[in-house]
Design a protein around this motif. Structure first.
Motif, mmCIF file in Angstrom:
data_model
loop_
_atom_site.group_PDB
_atom_site.id
_atom_site.type_symbol
_atom_site.label_atom_id
_atom_site.label_comp_id
_atom_site.label_asym_id
_atom_site.label_seq_id
_atom_site.Cartn_x
_atom_site.Cartn_y
_atom_site.Cartn_z
ATOM 1 N N GLY A 1 -6.272 5.646 -10.320
ATOM 2 C CA GLY A 1 -6.579 7.006 -10.754
ATOM 3 C C GLY A 1 -8.060 7.344 -10.770
ATOM 4 N N SER A 2 -8.905 6.369 -10.518
ATOM 5 C CA SER A 2 -10.349 6.611 -10.554
ATOM 6 C C SER A 2 -10.803 7.327 -9.283
ATOM 7 C CB SER A 2 -11.105 5.275 -10.681
ATOM 8 O OG SER A 2 -11.125 4.605 -9.436
ATOM 9 N N GLN A 3 -12.055 7.724 -9.272
ATOM 10 C CA GLN A 3 -12.620 8.358 -8.076
ATOM 11 C C GLN A 3 -12.637 7.394 -6.901
ATOM 12 O OE1 GLN A 3 -16.518 9.321 -9.595
ATOM 13 N NE2 GLN A 3 -17.460 7.608 -8.522
ATOM 14 N N TYR A 4 -12.603 6.075 -7.177
ATOM 15 C CA TYR A 4 -12.611 5.083 -6.111
ATOM 16 C C TYR A 4 -11.224 4.860 -5.509
ATOM 17 C CZ TYR A 4 -17.314 4.382 -7.641
ATOM 18 O OH TYR A 4 -18.626 4.600 -7.963
ATOM 19 N N GLY A 5 -10.228 5.508 -6.071
ATOM 20 C CA GLY A 5 -8.892 5.483 -5.494
ATOM 21 C C GLY A 5 -8.757 6.494 -4.360
ATOM 22 N N TRP A 6 -9.858 7.193 -4.090
ATOM 23 C CA TRP A 6 -9.901 8.210 -3.014
ATOM 24 C C TRP A 6 -11.114 7.947 -2.152
ATOM 25 C CZ3 TRP A 6 -5.789 11.451 -2.903
ATOM 26 C CH2 TRP A 6 -5.010 11.508 -4.054
ATOM 27 N N PHE A 7 -11.000 8.238 -0.868
ATOM 28 C CA PHE A 7 -12.129 8.110 0.049
ATOM 29 C C PHE A 7 -12.121 9.330 0.953
ATOM 30 C CE2 PHE A 7 -14.171 6.573 3.972
ATOM 31 C CZ PHE A 7 -15.386 6.180 3.444
ATOM 32 N N LEU A 8 -13.188 10.125 0.861
ATOM 33 C CA LEU A 8 -13.292 11.367 1.627
ATOM 34 C C LEU A 8 -12.052 12.251 1.430
ATOM 35 C CD1 LEU A 8 -14.817 9.958 4.947
ATOM 36 C CD2 LEU A 8 -16.039 10.991 3.010
ATOM 37 N N GLY A 9 -11.560 12.274 0.188
ATOM 38 C CA GLY A 9 -10.414 13.108 -0.154
ATOM 39 C C GLY A 9 -9.056 12.541 0.215
ATOM 40 N N VAL A 10 -9.026 11.307 0.733
ATOM 41 C CA VAL A 10 -7.766 10.684 1.142
ATOM 42 C C VAL A 10 -7.476 9.503 0.212
ATOM 43 C CG1 VAL A 10 -6.533 9.544 3.030
ATOM 44 C CG2 VAL A 10 -8.181 11.349 3.537
ATOM 45 N N ASP A 11 -6.225 9.384 -0.192
ATOM 46 C CA ASP A 11 -5.802 8.284 -1.051
ATOM 47 C C ASP A 11 -6.084 6.945 -0.361
ATOM 48 O OD1 ASP A 11 -4.478 6.556 -2.788
ATOM 49 O OD2 ASP A 11 -2.474 7.173 -2.145
ATOM 50 N N VAL A 12 -6.789 6.060 -1.058
ATOM 51 C CA VAL A 12 -7.126 4.754 -0.498
ATOM 52 C C VAL A 12 -5.858 3.956 -0.175
ATOM 53 C CG1 VAL A 12 -8.172 2.520 -1.078
ATOM 54 C CG2 VAL A 12 -9.432 4.623 -1.504
ATOM 55 N N ALA A 13 -4.821 4.098 -0.980
ATOM 56 C CA ALA A 13 -3.566 3.389 -0.694
ATOM 57 C C ALA A 13 -2.947 3.889 0.610
ATOM 58 C CB ALA A 13 -2.581 3.557 -1.851
ATOM 59 N N LEU A 14 -3.061 5.180 0.881
ATOM 60 C CA LEU A 14 -2.552 5.721 2.140
ATOM 61 C C LEU A 14 -3.369 5.188 3.318
ATOM 62 C CD1 LEU A 14 -0.651 7.552 3.730
ATOM 63 C CD2 LEU A 14 -2.226 9.453 3.257
ATOM 64 N N ILE A 15 -4.685 5.124 3.139
ATOM 65 C CA ILE A 15 -5.546 4.543 4.173
ATOM 66 C C ILE A 15 -5.122 3.099 4.428
ATOM 67 C CG2 ILE A 15 -7.911 3.797 4.719
ATOM 68 C CD1 ILE A 15 -8.871 6.267 3.064
ATOM 69 N N GLY A 16 -4.845 2.363 3.357
ATOM 70 C CA GLY A 16 -4.403 0.980 3.494
ATOM 71 C C GLY A 16 -3.067 0.873 4.205
ATOM 72 N N ALA A 17 -2.116 1.731 3.841
ATOM 73 C CA ALA A 17 -0.790 1.687 4.461
ATOM 74 C C ALA A 17 -0.889 1.943 5.967
ATOM 75 C CB ALA A 17 0.134 2.702 3.807
ATOM 76 N N VAL A 18 -1.640 2.954 6.339
ATOM 77 C CA VAL A 18 -1.803 3.276 7.763
ATOM 78 C C VAL A 18 -2.598 2.179 8.465
ATOM 79 C CG1 VAL A 18 -2.844 4.909 9.396
ATOM 80 C CG2 VAL A 18 -1.565 5.770 7.411
ATOM 81 N N ALA B 1 0.838 -1.210 0.000
ATOM 82 C CA ALA B 1 0.000 0.000 0.000
ATOM 83 C C ALA B 1 0.870 1.256 0.000
ATOM 84 C CB ALA B 1 -0.938 -0.009 1.198
ATOM 85 N N THR B 2 1.986 1.220 0.709
ATOM 86 C CA THR B 2 2.908 2.358 0.707
ATOM 87 C C THR B 2 3.471 2.579 -0.690
ATOM 88 O OG1 THR B 2 3.464 1.999 3.031
ATOM 89 C CG2 THR B 2 5.036 3.283 1.723
ATOM 90 N N TYR B 3 3.846 1.497 -1.352
ATOM 91 C CA TYR B 3 4.336 1.578 -2.736
ATOM 92 C C TYR B 3 3.283 2.216 -3.642
ATOM 93 C CZ TYR B 3 5.030 -0.289 -7.472
ATOM 94 O OH TYR B 3 5.131 -0.433 -8.827
ATOM 95 N N LEU B 4 2.031 1.772 -3.531
ATOM 96 C CA LEU B 4 0.961 2.339 -4.361
ATOM 97 C C LEU B 4 0.746 3.813 -4.053
ATOM 98 C CD1 LEU B 4 -1.607 -0.608 -4.282
ATOM 99 C CD2 LEU B 4 -0.124 0.080 -6.187
ATOM 100 N N HIS B 5 0.812 4.180 -2.790
ATOM 101 C CA HIS B 5 0.658 5.593 -2.427
ATOM 102 C C HIS B 5 1.821 6.422 -2.974
ATOM 103 C CE1 HIS B 5 -0.325 9.224 -0.313
ATOM 104 N NE2 HIS B 5 0.859 9.211 0.284
ATOM 105 N N LEU B 6 3.035 5.925 -2.824
ATOM 106 C CA LEU B 6 4.199 6.651 -3.337
ATOM 107 C C LEU B 6 4.117 6.818 -4.847
ATOM 108 C CD1 LEU B 6 7.056 5.130 -1.152
ATOM 109 C CD2 LEU B 6 6.022 7.413 -0.967
ATOM 110 N N TRP B 7 3.606 5.792 -5.544
ATOM 111 C CA TRP B 7 3.408 5.929 -6.987
ATOM 112 C C TRP B 7 2.386 7.023 -7.278
ATOM 113 C CZ3 TRP B 7 -1.163 5.309 -9.697
ATOM 114 C CH2 TRP B 7 -1.049 5.482 -11.074
ATOM 115 N N LYS B 8 1.307 7.007 -6.519
ATOM 116 C CA LYS B 8 0.230 7.966 -6.771
ATOM 117 C C LYS B 8 0.687 9.408 -6.576
ATOM 118 C CE LYS B 8 -4.160 6.849 -6.029
ATOM 119 N NZ LYS B 8 -5.409 6.580 -5.294
#
Length: 146
Positions: A45-62, A18-25
């Motif tokens: 890159g879709s709207q589903y890659g974000w949740f309430l304005g936060v990157d879903v990959a970042l949410i996953g990493a945390v 998830a950190t890798y995906l966030h860093l790519w994003k």
């Protein structure tokens, strides 16, 4: 190896992905290694890659990082039969599982795409969910015997 240790290892691996995906994003990881197609880029890159304005990959990493931390602490000898780590892990993992169902629905049904990294995360959180059901039963038995 205890179930909590297995969960900790799975969570650590998924936190790294998830950190890798966030860093790519955010442009810090170069190109995205995704296999044959561009499904990862499309999904991320879709709207589903974000949740309430936060990157879903970042949410996953945390989220995976917190699961790893709680599972690691819960696997320590003094806490291995305690109920609180199991209940906290259930809250975290079951919530993540429901969030993953939402993301998989969006990925497959709405976007009609496929991201292998997302699939790995979905399988992992499903395995962790099953492990937490088993761990909850184990802790319940131990607490009843005490």
């Amino acid at each position: 190896m205890s179930l909590r240790k297995i969960i900790a290892v799975l969570a650590l691996l998924n936190a790294l992905v998830a950190t890798y995906l966030h860093l790519w994003k955010i442009g810090l990881a170069g190109s995205l290694a995704c296999g044959g197609g561009h499904g990862c880029e499309y999904i991320q890159g879709s709207q589903y890659g974000w949740f309430l304005g936060v990157d879903v990959a970042l949410i996953g990493a945390v989220g995976y990082g917190v699961v790893c931390l709680v599972a690691t602490i819960g696997a320590l000898a003094q806490f291995e039969d305690e109920v609180w780590p199991a209940r906290l892990l259930q809250l975290l993992i079951f919530s993540a599982f429901l969030f993953t169902l939402r993301l998989k629905y969006a990925e497959f049904i709405i976007l009609k795409g496929f991201c292998p990294w997302c699939a790995i995360s979905a399988v992992s959180i499903t395995v962790m969910t099953v492990l937490m059901v088993l761990e909850g039963k184990r802790v319940g038995r131990v607490s009843r015997e005490s």
